[in-house]
Design an enzyme around this catalytic site. Structure first.
Site, short mmCIF file in Angstrom:
data_model
loop_
_atom_site.label_atom_id
_atom_site.label_comp_id
_atom_site.label_asym_id
_atom_site.label_seq_id
_atom_site.Cartn_x
_atom_site.Cartn_y
_atom_site.Cartn_z
N SER A 1 4.72 2.80 12.36
CA SER A 1 5.61 3.01 11.21
C SER A 1 6.83 3.84 11.56
CB SER A 1 4.83 3.67 10.07
OG SER A 1 3.78 2.82 9.70
N HIS B 1 2.19 -1.00 -3.38
CA HIS B 1 3.08 0.04 -3.87
C HIS B 1 3.84 -0.37 -5.12
CE1 HIS B 1 2.50 1.35 0.34
NE2 HIS B 1 2.60 2.57 -0.20
N CYS C 1 5.76 1.94 3.08
CA CYS C 1 5.31 0.64 2.57
C CYS C 1 5.59 -0.46 3.58
CB CYS C 1 6.01 0.33 1.26
SG CYS C 1 5.63 -1.33 0.64
#
Lengths: 370, 644
Positions: B337, B380, B393
């Site tokens: 991420s 989300h 997300c």
């Protein structure tokens, strides 16, 4: 009864005396350096050699005081005494470095093989002086002198001292050649001699002696062992260059790289410290000594005197030549002192007495009869 | 003196001698001439030989006489120190004593070894082995028999000097690792030069047995640290005993190396990684200076010194924590991420998203014939940039990445330094991987599939980065887009204190996008730590605003172990990332943490980064404070109880 003849002084050979003194001075100087240790004061061995010299010069005075011709009568007693001493040395002598060369006389240790050299010269001169030298000697007439040579040769070889033993043969050979040997006899002796070499190699020479011969041709065979002497000696001589490293400055000698640097290898110290010119000067003085001696031989008034003078020249020359050639790596390492240079009382006294005899012959050259 | 004076015997002899004819005497006299000639010829032979030895070959022999007596004993220069940015030494230098033996001085090794073995408490066979190993050296070169002997042994040998011909003591400088294995990957270590290394060096520069830097700064700055060896010229006698010192060539001490590393920060980083496998990189945001570069576990230096044994080498190779790898520069991991920063920047600059663009996350995105999941199973909901970064997300970035495309995304990644080495002054750095469609075609002979774009948009798939690269990217985001070369060395100082070389920051590149896009992303990064729902809330530090990004890098495909995370074998657990900078308003430091198989970035990597930041900003650790306070309270209570 002792009437002094002025002509004795008049015929005193000045050239020979100067040469002897010069060589002796060089020898002592060099011995000082060879035995010197920093801070050790005057080396003890140097002092001993100095005393031998003083005693030796006294002996010269004694030797010149009587007519050399008496030697012809004392010849065999002298020869016999030397042979007995050689036997005695073998049986009861001090064993040093696995050799039986010395007889302890309390004050000094006598090395009978040194006077043996002189005894050989006198014996040969005496023997041949009684023979006619016109025709040349045959095998039969040489039997007696050969026998007289072989006895000390074998006794000394047994010690073992190969160099001195060979010196007996060298003296015999020099004398015999001079009085002339018949061609056939010479060739026969030569052939027999050469055919004995392989036998000697296999049965007489000890392994260390063979090694000494082999390393002469290739010192790298054993650089730490037998070749070491030759290699270190050559380094010492070579590194002297033109003018040498200077008195007491020879590093090879003073840092113990050179074994036997005060006895057989004394001249390497000279070469290292005084260089090429120092060596030339020594050779010049030594030659002056030999040439003066040859002149004495030529002027001798009788055959015994001539043969004796010639024999002493041979003795002085061959010892020096073999020693120097060995130091310079031209001959195998054998026990052979440099006359007047190497430390050792027996050798020094023998050579000085020999020189005394030479002077004696020179002084009496005018006495052609009574 | 008249003949008549002698007795009758002599009289007879002389009479006989007198019979020698003059002719015979004359003949004999002429035989003396060839004798003279022979003597002169042989003497000339000797003179020629003397000329050959003393004049022709004289200098050769002179040289040999000199080498015969002079031994050169090398004096290895005191090695330069390696210190931190404040000049605090990280490792010190001390003298170490080696026992050496010169073959030329004492040719028989058996004898020497027999006497030496009991003094050194060594096996005779072992010492003879050491001699055999070095037997190719020239005989004048001292062989090392034992290194680093203690004082007692040293005194023992000196006292027995005369029984040990050819044996001498050599002084070399050895390292004293006062902080143990601290920064060992970075600093490296010293060992005897290997035959292969010796062969590569110019002749005479090194000798067998010399110490040489084997890794890290010790190796790279070897020429600075080493100094120049000196030599003592000793005159020895034929037995190898020293007569006097002829001359001494003093060695030149090596230069000191001052690193950019901060000792306290490095310690904090290593302490925080204790027991884990991973890396910490901390740099100054505006210069690229490295403040801490840790890789856990450290090299166990003790096992390397004096040559590593086969078993301990194999042990290190087989260790699942891989102590031999400097994970900060050699470890290549999926960025996970943390890569969303790149995707976001690419999206903003390519105009495919704006801060207001919203995507709907239902917990997965259907693309092609499969579902690409978001880490949050429930999804989300509708989400825009700031929250998408804060809550990481996946679907938002699938969408963004898909619109940007693999090759445009790669352009932004590369402009932030990915896909190539940073050029840090350390060996064996890895460059990571930024995939492009052309790369895939060349490598796999296959065209790029769009589904793969989705994977790389969230830093999975082909993407590979090193912690150092991630940190540099983060620093560039924080400083407005300037890419600095990571700087490890501050300056090199001569023994006198004079600066031999000062290093200054090197700008390597500039982010190709707009400054505005960076500001928008920074806003998201602040939210990661500071907004409710941010993935790194626990990194928050009182008084300092930290901005960062978490990452959880899959090691194996998620479906395999999804249901049984708790029991996943260690090697299949996810890697945890956290990269950050602080203070957010005026960034000074960037910190990046990777914990191998640490699972979640926020929980495993975040706290490590936090400890480093706290140390940097000098904020006392609350837990520590709490413990201290409790202790003080307990003491006070005990004191008051005693007063009753």
């Amino acid at each position: 009864m002792f009437k002094f003849d002025r002509r004795l002084i008049f015929n005193f050979d000045l050239g020979l005396s100067i040469a002897i003194l010069l060589v002796a001075a060089m020898g002592l100087t060099n011995l000082y350096s060879a035995t010197y240790t920093p801070g050790g004061g005057i080396p003890a061995l140097f002092m001993k050699q100095l005393y031998y010299y003083l005693f030796g010069f006294l002996m010269i005075l004694v030797v010149v005081s009587f007519d050399y011709r008496v030697l012809i009568s004392f010849n065999y007693p002298f020869y016999g005494a030397v042979v007995l001493l050689l036997v005695f040395a073998l049986l009861f002598g001090d064993s040093i470095a696995n050799t039986q060369r010395w007889i302890d006389l309390g004050v000094i240790r006598l090395q009978p093989s040194e006077p043996a050299k002189l005894a050989m010269v006198i014996t040969m001169a005496s023997y041949f002086s009684r023979k006619d030298t016109g025709q040349g000697f045959g095998f039969k007439e040489l039997l007696i002198p050969m026998g007289l040579t072989v006895v000390p040769f074998l006794l000394i070889l047994k010690q073992p001292d190969l160099g001195t033993a060979l010196m007996m043969l060298v003296i015999f050979g020099s004398m015999a050649l001079f009085v002339k040997i018949r061609w056939r006899t010479l060739v026969t002796l030569g052939v027999v001699g050469f055919s004995l070499i392989p036998i000697a190699w296999h049965y007489v020479l000890k392994p260390y002696q063979k090694n000494r011969v082999l390393t002469l041709f290739d010192p790298s065979i054993d650089p730490q062992g037998t070749g070491y002497h030759i290699a270190q000696s050559k380094i010492a001589v070579g590194s002297g260059l033109m003018f040498g490293k200077g008195f007491l400055r020879g590093t090879q000698a003073h840092l113990d790289f050179l074994p036997e640097n005060h006895t057989d290898f004394a001249f390497s110290v000279w070469a290292e410290e005084w260089g090429f010119f120092g060596c030339l000067f020594f050779l010049a003085c030594y030659c002056l000594m030999l040439l003066s001696a040859l002149r004495i031989a030529a002027g001798a008034r009788d055959k015994f005197g001539m043969l004796l003078a010639y024999g002493i020249v041979a003795l002085l020359f061959w010892q020096a030549f073999i020693n120097l050639a060995m130091i310079m790596g031209l001959l195998p390492v054998v026990g052979m002192p440099l006359p007047l240079f190497s430390y050792g009382g027996s050798s020094l006294l023998t050579n000085l007495i020999a020189l005394g005899i030479l002077i004696n012959i020179g002084m009496r050259r005018f006495q052609s009869g009574n | 003196m008249s003949v008549r004076d002698h007795g009758p015997v002599i009289q007879r002899t002389i009479t006989r001698l007198h019979k020698t004819s003059e002719a015979e005497l004359f003949q004999l006299k002429h035989r003396l001439d060839p004798v003279t000639g022979t003597i002169l010829i042989l003497v000339i032979g000797l003179v020629l030989r003397l000329w050959f030895l003393q004049i022709h070959k004289g200098y050769e022999f002179e040289e040999r006489s000199r080498s015969n007596r002079v031994r050169e004993l090398r004096i290895i220069a005191p090695r330069g120190s390696i210190s931190d940015r404040q000049g605090r030494p990280l490792i010190a230098t001390r003298p170490s004593f080696n026992v050496v033996w010169t073959r030329e001085d004492a040719p028989n090794p058996d004898e020497v070894v027999k006497r030496l073995a009991p003094i050194l408490h060594e096996d005779i066979a072992l010492l003879l082995d050491r001699i055999r190993e070095q037997s190719d050296n020239p005989s004048y070169m001292p062989m090392r028999l034992k290194e680093d002997i203690d004082w007692k042994t040293l005194v023992h040998i000196e006292n027995n000097h005369y029984n040990l011909p050819g044996v001498r003591i050599e002084v070399v400088s050895a390292r004293d690792y006062q902080y143990g294995d601290l920064a060992s990957h970075l600093i490296g270590y010293l060992n005897e030069i290997s035959p292969a290394e010796l062969a590569k060096r110019p002749r005479g520069e090194y000798q067998g047995g010399d110490p040489i830097g084997k890794q890290g700064v010790e190796k790279i700055l070897e020429s600075e640290l080493r100094g120049e060896p000196g030599a003592a010229m000793l005159e020895v006698d034929a037995h190898g005993f020293e007569k006097k010192q002829v001359a001494t060539l003093e060695p030149n001490t090596g230069n000191d190396v001052q690193l950019t590393i901060d000792l306290d920060l490095q310690k904090a980083a290593e302490d925080a990684l204790a027991g884990l496998a991973g890396a910490v990189v901390a740099t100054e945001v505006n210069t690229g200076r490295i403040l801490a570069l840790a890789s856990a576990p450290n090299l166990r230096l003790a096992e390397f010194i004096g040559g590593i044994s086969k078993t301990s080498w194999k042990g290190m190779l087989d260790d699942p924590l891989r102590p031999l790898t400097n994970k900060a520069i050699q470890g290549q991991y999926p960025p996970a991420s943390t890569y969303k920063i790149i995707t976001a920047l690419a999206g903003l600059n390519e105009g495919v998203i704006t801060p207001e663009t919203a995507f709907h996350c239902s917990g997965a995105m259907h693309f092609g014939n499969r579902d690409f999941k978001c880490w949050k199973k429930g999804g989300h909901g509708t989400i825009s940039l700031r929250r998408a970064i804060a809550e990481s997300c996946d679907v938002y970035f699938y969408q963004t990445g898909l619109r940007v495309g693999v090759d445009r995304l790669a352009g932004y990644a590369k402009s932030l330094g990915y896909g190539g080495k940073t050029g840090i002054m350390l060996e064996h750095e890895k460059g990571g991987l930024v995939p492009t469609s052309a790369w895939k075609l060349a490598t796999y002979k296959d065209k790029w599939h769009e589904g793969e774009t989705l994977s790389i948009s969230i830093g999975q798939g082909f993407d590979l980065v090193t912690p150092l690269q991630v940190n540099r990217m983060m620093a560039a985001v924080a400083n407005g887009g300037t890419l600095y070369q990571p700087q490890l060395v501050e300056r090199i100082i001569r023994p006198g204190g004079e600066v031999a070389q000062a290093f200054t920051p090197v700008v390597q590149g500039k982010f190709k996008g707009s400054a505005g896009s960076l500001a928008l992303v920074r806003d998201g990064l602040v939210a990661v730590v500071n907004s409710p729902g941010g993935t790194a809330g626990r990194v928050k530090i009182p008084g300092i605003t930290v901005a960062g990004k978490t990452g959880t890098a899959q090691v194996v495909h998620r479906t395999t172990f999804e249901s049984v995370q708790g029991d996943t074998p260690y090697l299949y657990r996810d890697h945890a990332w956290f990269t950050c900078y602080a203070p957010a308003e005026r960034p000074l430091i960037a910190v990046t943490v990777l914990v191998e198989h640490g699972r979640h970035g926020g929980s495993a990597a975040g706290p490590v980064a936090r400890k480093v930041l706290m140390k940097y900003f000098n904020i006392p650790d609350e837990a520590e404070e709490k413990a201290k306070a409790e202790k003080a309270a307990a003491e006070a209570a005990a004191a008051s109880a005693g007063g009753d």
